[in-house]
Design an enzyme around this catalytic site. Structure first.
Site, PDB file in Angstrom:
ATOM      1  N   SER A 124      20.042  23.068  59.324  1.00 38.85           N
ATOM      2  CA  SER A 124      21.444  23.358  59.015  1.00 38.85           C
ATOM      3  C   SER A 124      21.897  24.605  59.755  1.00 38.85           C
ATOM      4  O   SER A 124      21.103  25.533  59.981  1.00 38.85           O
ATOM      5  CB  SER A 124      21.552  23.613  57.513  1.00 38.85           C
ATOM      6  OG  SER A 124      22.798  24.178  57.198  1.00 38.85           O
ATOM      7  N   TYR A 148      18.322  28.307  49.749  1.00 39.72           N
ATOM      8  CA  TYR A 148      18.427  27.015  50.460  1.00 39.72           C
ATOM      9  C   TYR A 148      18.209  27.232  51.960  1.00 39.72           C
ATOM     10  O   TYR A 148      17.407  26.545  52.596  1.00 39.72           O
ATOM     11  CB  TYR A 148      19.798  26.386  50.198  1.00 39.72           C
ATOM     12  CG  TYR A 148      20.129  25.239  51.127  1.00 39.72           C
ATOM     13  CD1 TYR A 148      19.448  24.026  51.036  1.00 39.72           C
ATOM     14  CD2 TYR A 148      21.115  25.369  52.107  1.00 39.72           C
ATOM     15  CE1 TYR A 148      19.746  22.976  51.895  1.00 39.72           C
ATOM     16  CE2 TYR A 148      21.420  24.329  52.964  1.00 39.72           C
ATOM     17  CZ  TYR A 148      20.722  23.130  52.864  1.00 39.72           C
ATOM     18  OH  TYR A 148      21.023  22.104  53.723  1.00 39.72           O
ATOM     19  N   LYS A 152      15.143  25.973  54.709  1.00 41.40           N
ATOM     20  CA  LYS A 152      15.374  25.271  55.982  1.00 41.40           C
ATOM     21  C   LYS A 152      14.635  25.980  57.122  1.00 41.40           C
ATOM     22  O   LYS A 152      14.006  25.340  57.963  1.00 41.40           O
ATOM     23  CB  LYS A 152      16.872  25.215  56.310  1.00 41.40           C
ATOM     24  CG  LYS A 152      17.650  24.229  55.472  1.00 41.40           C
ATOM     25  CD  LYS A 152      17.310  22.796  55.835  1.00 41.40           C
ATOM     26  CE  LYS A 152      17.860  21.798  54.853  1.00 41.40           C
ATOM     27  NZ  LYS A 152      17.240  20.486  54.878  1.00 41.40           N
TER      28      LYS A 152
HETATM   29  P1  NAD Z   1      21.781  13.659  50.116  1.00 40.18           P
HETATM   30  O1  NAD Z   1      21.472  14.367  48.851  1.00 40.18           O
HETATM   31  O2  NAD Z   1      22.885  12.669  50.133  1.00 40.18           O
HETATM   32  O3  NAD Z   1      20.461  12.931  50.656  1.00 40.18           O
HETATM   33  C1  NAD Z   1      19.173  13.390  50.376  1.00 40.18           C
HETATM   34  C2  NAD Z   1      18.365  12.192  49.874  1.00 40.18           C
HETATM   35  O4  NAD Z   1      17.028  12.606  49.606  1.00 40.18           O
HETATM   36  C3  NAD Z   1      18.907  11.588  48.578  1.00 40.18           C
HETATM   37  O5  NAD Z   1      19.016  10.190  48.727  1.00 40.18           O
HETATM   38  C4  NAD Z   1      17.837  11.948  47.532  1.00 40.18           C
HETATM   39  O6  NAD Z   1      17.735  10.965  46.506  1.00 40.18           O
HETATM   40  C5  NAD Z   1      16.586  12.043  48.389  1.00 40.18           C
HETATM   41  N1  NAD Z   1      15.560  12.950  47.870  1.00 40.18           N
HETATM   42  C6  NAD Z   1      15.720  14.218  47.408  1.00 40.18           C
HETATM   43  N2  NAD Z   1      14.538  14.722  47.061  1.00 40.18           N
HETATM   44  C7  NAD Z   1      13.599  13.766  47.300  1.00 40.18           C
HETATM   45  C8  NAD Z   1      12.188  13.712  47.155  1.00 40.18           C
HETATM   46  N3  NAD Z   1      11.499  14.738  46.652  1.00 40.18           N
HETATM   47  N4  NAD Z   1      11.550  12.584  47.517  1.00 40.18           N
HETATM   48  C9  NAD Z   1      12.237  11.521  48.017  1.00 40.18           C
HETATM   49  N5  NAD Z   1      13.571  11.519  48.177  1.00 40.18           N
HETATM   50  C10 NAD Z   1      14.240  12.640  47.825  1.00 40.18           C
HETATM   51  O7  NAD Z   1      22.007  14.787  51.230  1.00 40.18           O
HETATM   52  P2  NAD Z   1      22.588  14.663  52.703  1.00 40.18           P
HETATM   53  O8  NAD Z   1      23.909  15.326  52.726  1.00 40.18           O
HETATM   54  O9  NAD Z   1      22.440  13.299  53.231  1.00 40.18           O
HETATM   55  O10 NAD Z   1      21.591  15.649  53.448  1.00 40.18           O
HETATM   56  C11 NAD Z   1      20.446  15.182  54.131  1.00 40.18           C
HETATM   57  C12 NAD Z   1      19.722  16.362  54.728  1.00 40.18           C
HETATM   58  O11 NAD Z   1      20.604  17.067  55.594  1.00 40.18           O
HETATM   59  C13 NAD Z   1      19.216  17.386  53.718  1.00 40.18           C
HETATM   60  O12 NAD Z   1      17.951  17.852  54.146  1.00 40.18           O
HETATM   61  C14 NAD Z   1      20.247  18.489  53.786  1.00 40.18           C
HETATM   62  O13 NAD Z   1      19.700  19.735  53.442  1.00 40.18           O
HETATM   63  C15 NAD Z   1      20.621  18.444  55.262  1.00 40.18           C
HETATM   64  N6  NAD Z   1      21.955  18.992  55.554  1.00 40.18           N
HETATM   65  C16 NAD Z   1      23.048  18.480  54.915  1.00 40.18           C
HETATM   66  C17 NAD Z   1      24.307  19.025  55.173  1.00 40.18           C
HETATM   67  C18 NAD Z   1      25.551  18.506  54.469  1.00 40.18           C
HETATM   68  O14 NAD Z   1      26.562  19.207  54.456  1.00 40.18           O
HETATM   69  N7  NAD Z   1      25.532  17.287  53.902  1.00 40.18           N
HETATM   70  C19 NAD Z   1      24.456  20.081  56.095  1.00 40.18           C
HETATM   71  C20 NAD Z   1      23.331  20.557  56.747  1.00 40.18           C
HETATM   72  C21 NAD Z   1      22.071  20.002  56.469  1.00 40.18           C
HETATM   73  N1  UFG Z   2      36.764  25.480  50.864  1.00 38.01           N
HETATM   74  C1  UFG Z   2      37.932  25.646  50.156  1.00 38.01           C
HETATM   75  N2  UFG Z   2      38.070  24.986  48.970  1.00 38.01           N
HETATM   76  C2  UFG Z   2      37.104  24.169  48.456  1.00 38.01           C
HETATM   77  C3  UFG Z   2      35.906  23.999  49.200  1.00 38.01           C
HETATM   78  C4  UFG Z   2      35.760  24.678  50.400  1.00 38.01           C
HETATM   79  O1  UFG Z   2      38.818  26.378  50.581  1.00 38.01           O
HETATM   80  O2  UFG Z   2      37.290  23.612  47.365  1.00 38.01           O
HETATM   81  C5  UFG Z   2      36.607  26.162  52.173  1.00 38.01           C
HETATM   82  C6  UFG Z   2      35.463  27.132  52.233  1.00 38.01           C
HETATM   83  O3  UFG Z   2      35.831  28.390  51.752  1.00 38.01           O
HETATM   84  C7  UFG Z   2      35.132  27.116  53.728  1.00 38.01           C
HETATM   85  C8  UFG Z   2      35.466  25.687  54.152  1.00 38.01           C
HETATM   86  O4  UFG Z   2      36.336  25.173  53.147  1.00 38.01           O
HETATM   87  O5  UFG Z   2      35.989  27.981  54.413  1.00 38.01           O
HETATM   88  C9  UFG Z   2      34.244  24.779  54.249  1.00 38.01           C
HETATM   89  O6  UFG Z   2      33.517  24.836  53.029  1.00 38.01           O
HETATM   90  P1  UFG Z   2      32.354  23.796  52.665  1.00 38.01           P
HETATM   91  O7  UFG Z   2      31.860  24.144  51.297  1.00 38.01           O
HETATM   92  O8  UFG Z   2      32.841  22.410  52.907  1.00 38.01           O
HETATM   93  O9  UFG Z   2      31.252  24.073  53.774  1.00 38.01           O
HETATM   94  P2  UFG Z   2      30.402  25.392  54.086  1.00 38.01           P
HETATM   95  O10 UFG Z   2      30.620  25.707  55.516  1.00 38.01           O
HETATM   96  O11 UFG Z   2      30.670  26.464  53.120  1.00 38.01           O
HETATM   97  O12 UFG Z   2      28.900  24.914  53.838  1.00 38.01           O
HETATM   98  C10 UFG Z   2      28.383  23.647  54.255  1.00 38.01           C
HETATM   99  C11 UFG Z   2      27.248  23.268  53.322  1.00 38.01           C
HETATM  100  C12 UFG Z   2      26.107  24.213  53.490  1.00 38.01           C
HETATM  101  C13 UFG Z   2      25.665  24.183  54.925  1.00 38.01           C
HETATM  102  C14 UFG Z   2      26.827  24.540  55.829  1.00 38.01           C
HETATM  103  C15 UFG Z   2      26.433  24.394  57.272  1.00 38.01           C
HETATM  104  O13 UFG Z   2      27.699  23.294  51.973  1.00 38.01           O
HETATM  105  O14 UFG Z   2      25.018  23.816  52.682  1.00 38.01           O
HETATM  106  O15 UFG Z   2      27.937  23.668  55.581  1.00 38.01           O
HETATM  107  O16 UFG Z   2      25.923  23.118  57.514  1.00 38.01           O
HETATM  108  F1  UFG Z   2      24.684  25.077  55.115  1.00 38.01           F
END
Ligand code: NAD
Ligand code: UFG
Length: 337
Positions: A124, A148, A152
């Site tokens: 991330s 978190y 990572k």
């Molecule tokens: P998500 O929660 O939708 O998907 C994660 C999946 O992993 C889920 O289906 C959950 O059931 C499964 N899971 C969790 N723990 C498990 C375990 N111990 N064993 C088996 N399965 C398990 O999340 P996502 O948004 O698809 O994110 C996927 C990956 O990308 C994560 O590693 C997250 O940290 C990373 N990531 C997500 C974002 C974002 O904004 N969505 C941003 C940066 C990085």
């Molecule tokens: N925001 C609002 N109102 C809301 C939600 C968000 O104004 O209800 C604003 C935040 O302040 C920020 C922007 O929208 O300025 C984006 O916020 P998000 O929560 O959508 O995303 P972030 O960048 O804060 O964080 C996300 C994930 C993190 C990850 C990061 C980078 O939540 O886990 O992107 O991948 F690490």
């Protein structure tokens, strides 16, 4: 290739499964369904026209994962399974260390036991913390500011160490910026539990009427309009990058760390305006104080992904808004999309 997707029933994993299947690969989903809906594999089967193998298991259960990998041999793993809520990680650190770090170690032990030597890992942009400037390159200093983010970075280091010492043949640590959007079919998408933390799911729930208004966290940041600026990336672009990344490491046996973003920043107000224009839905908003821990602005320099994988994001903010809305509207039974 036959590829194991840990967390493959989740948001990014399910879109990646769809793209891999379309490209002729064979995705195998391993998920404990802690944060995924049970019918995702069935929806994926309808979407792709192919049955997709599903293993219900926890990545921390090395024995079960090893046994599954023996019956369903794969050439590579894409490792999505993790917990991902920053606030929760600060409230319950041991759970995050256990699920994310111990879980990854257990998974790697299973991979080693059966001789699978390639991994693509979901990292991330949070590893950059408060960046000195944007666009951010991969060699920018990492400075994690929450548990978190630390998990990572530790997992990235673990994977790089295993690659450096020859225990992994190929590895890609992919640093996602802000994934949004859904499959254009509206058959799969993101389903956050409870009140969404992230901007786009919140906006779509305001549009359905589930929430009264959007709280805009801060309008005094040093950005074009005072609101926070992020690099939103369509989940389908992200999914395509995973397919190219796994193909790249399989072809070249390399270890790489790569940003996945569009290279363009969008502020909260710009995203809301784009959503309103694209969907015709009004998003009432209220300016609220800054959210603790938020960064004013960051966006990627995605040049390395283009150079290595031949990838670049093809979808714009309007596509992201349209597809997020289609998904949320279909969930809410709204048919005017
Ligand atoms: P998500 O929660 O939708 O998907 C994660 C999946 O992993 C889920 O289906 C959950 O059931 C499964 N899971 C969790 N723990 C498990 C375990 N111990 N064993 C088996 N399965 C398990 O999340 P996502 O948004 O698809 O994110 C996927 C990956 O990308 C994560 O590693 C997250 O940290 C990373 N990531 C997500 C974002 C974002 O904004 N969505 C941003 C940066 C990085
Ligand atoms: N925001 C609002 N109102 C809301 C939600 C968000 O104004 O209800 C604003 C935040 O302040 C920020 C922007 O929208 O300025 C984006 O916020 P998000 O929560 O959508 O995303 P972030 O960048 O804060 O964080 C996300 C994930 C993190 C990850 C990061 C980078 O939540 O886990 O992107 O991948 F690490």
């Amino acid at each position: 290739m036959r590829i194991l997707l840990t967390g493959g029933a989740g948001y990014i994993g399910s879109h990646t499964a769809a793209v891999l299947a379309e490209r002729g690969h064979e995705p195998v989903i391993l998920d404990n369904f802690a944060n995924a809906e049970r019918d995702v594999p069935a929806r994926l089967a309808r979407l792709t026209g192919r049955e997709i193998a599903v293993i219900e298991a926890d990545i921390r259960d090395t024995e079960q994962v090893t046994a599954a990998l023996r019956t369903q041999p794969v050439e590579a793993v894409i490792h999505f399974a993790a917990l991902k809520a920053v606030g929760e990680s600060e409230a319950d650190p041991l759970r995050y260390y256990d699920m994310n770090i111990a879980g990854t170690i257990r998974l790697m032990q299973a991979m080693q036991a059966v001789g699978v030597g390639r991994i693509v890992f979901s990292s991330s942009a949070t590893v950059y913390g408060q960046p000195e400037s944007s666009p951010i390159l991969e060699d920018a200093p990492t400075r994690v500011e929450n548990i978190y983010g630390r998990t990572k970075l530790v997992m990235e280091d673990l994977i790089r160490d295993l690659a450096r010492t020859g225990k992994l043949a190929g590895a890609a640590n992919l640093r996602y910026f802000n994934p949004v959007g859904a499959h254009p079919s509206a058959m799969i998408g993101e389903t956050p539990r409870g009140v969404p933390n992230n901007l786009m799911p919140y906006v779509t729930q305001v549009a359905t009427g589930e929430r009264a208004h959007l709280n805009v966290f801060g309008n005094d940041y040093p950005t074009r309009d005072g609101t926070g600026e992020r690099d939103y990336i369509h989940v389908m672009d992200l999914a395509e990058a995973h397919a190219l990344a796994v193909e790249h490491i399989a072809a070249h046996d390399v270890s790489v760390t790569v940003n996945l973003g569009t290279g363009r920043g969008t502020t909260v107000l710009e995203l809301v305006r784009a959503f309103e224009t694209t969907t015709g839905r009004k998003i009432p908003l209220v300016f609220a104080p800054r959210r603790p821990g938020d960064v004013a602005s960051y966006y990627a320099n995605p040049a390395l992904a283009e150079r290595l994988f031949g990838w670049r994001a093809r979808r714009d903010v309007e596509d992201m808004c349209r597809d997020s809305w289609r998904w949320q509207a279909s969930r809410a039974g709204i048919n005017d999309v």
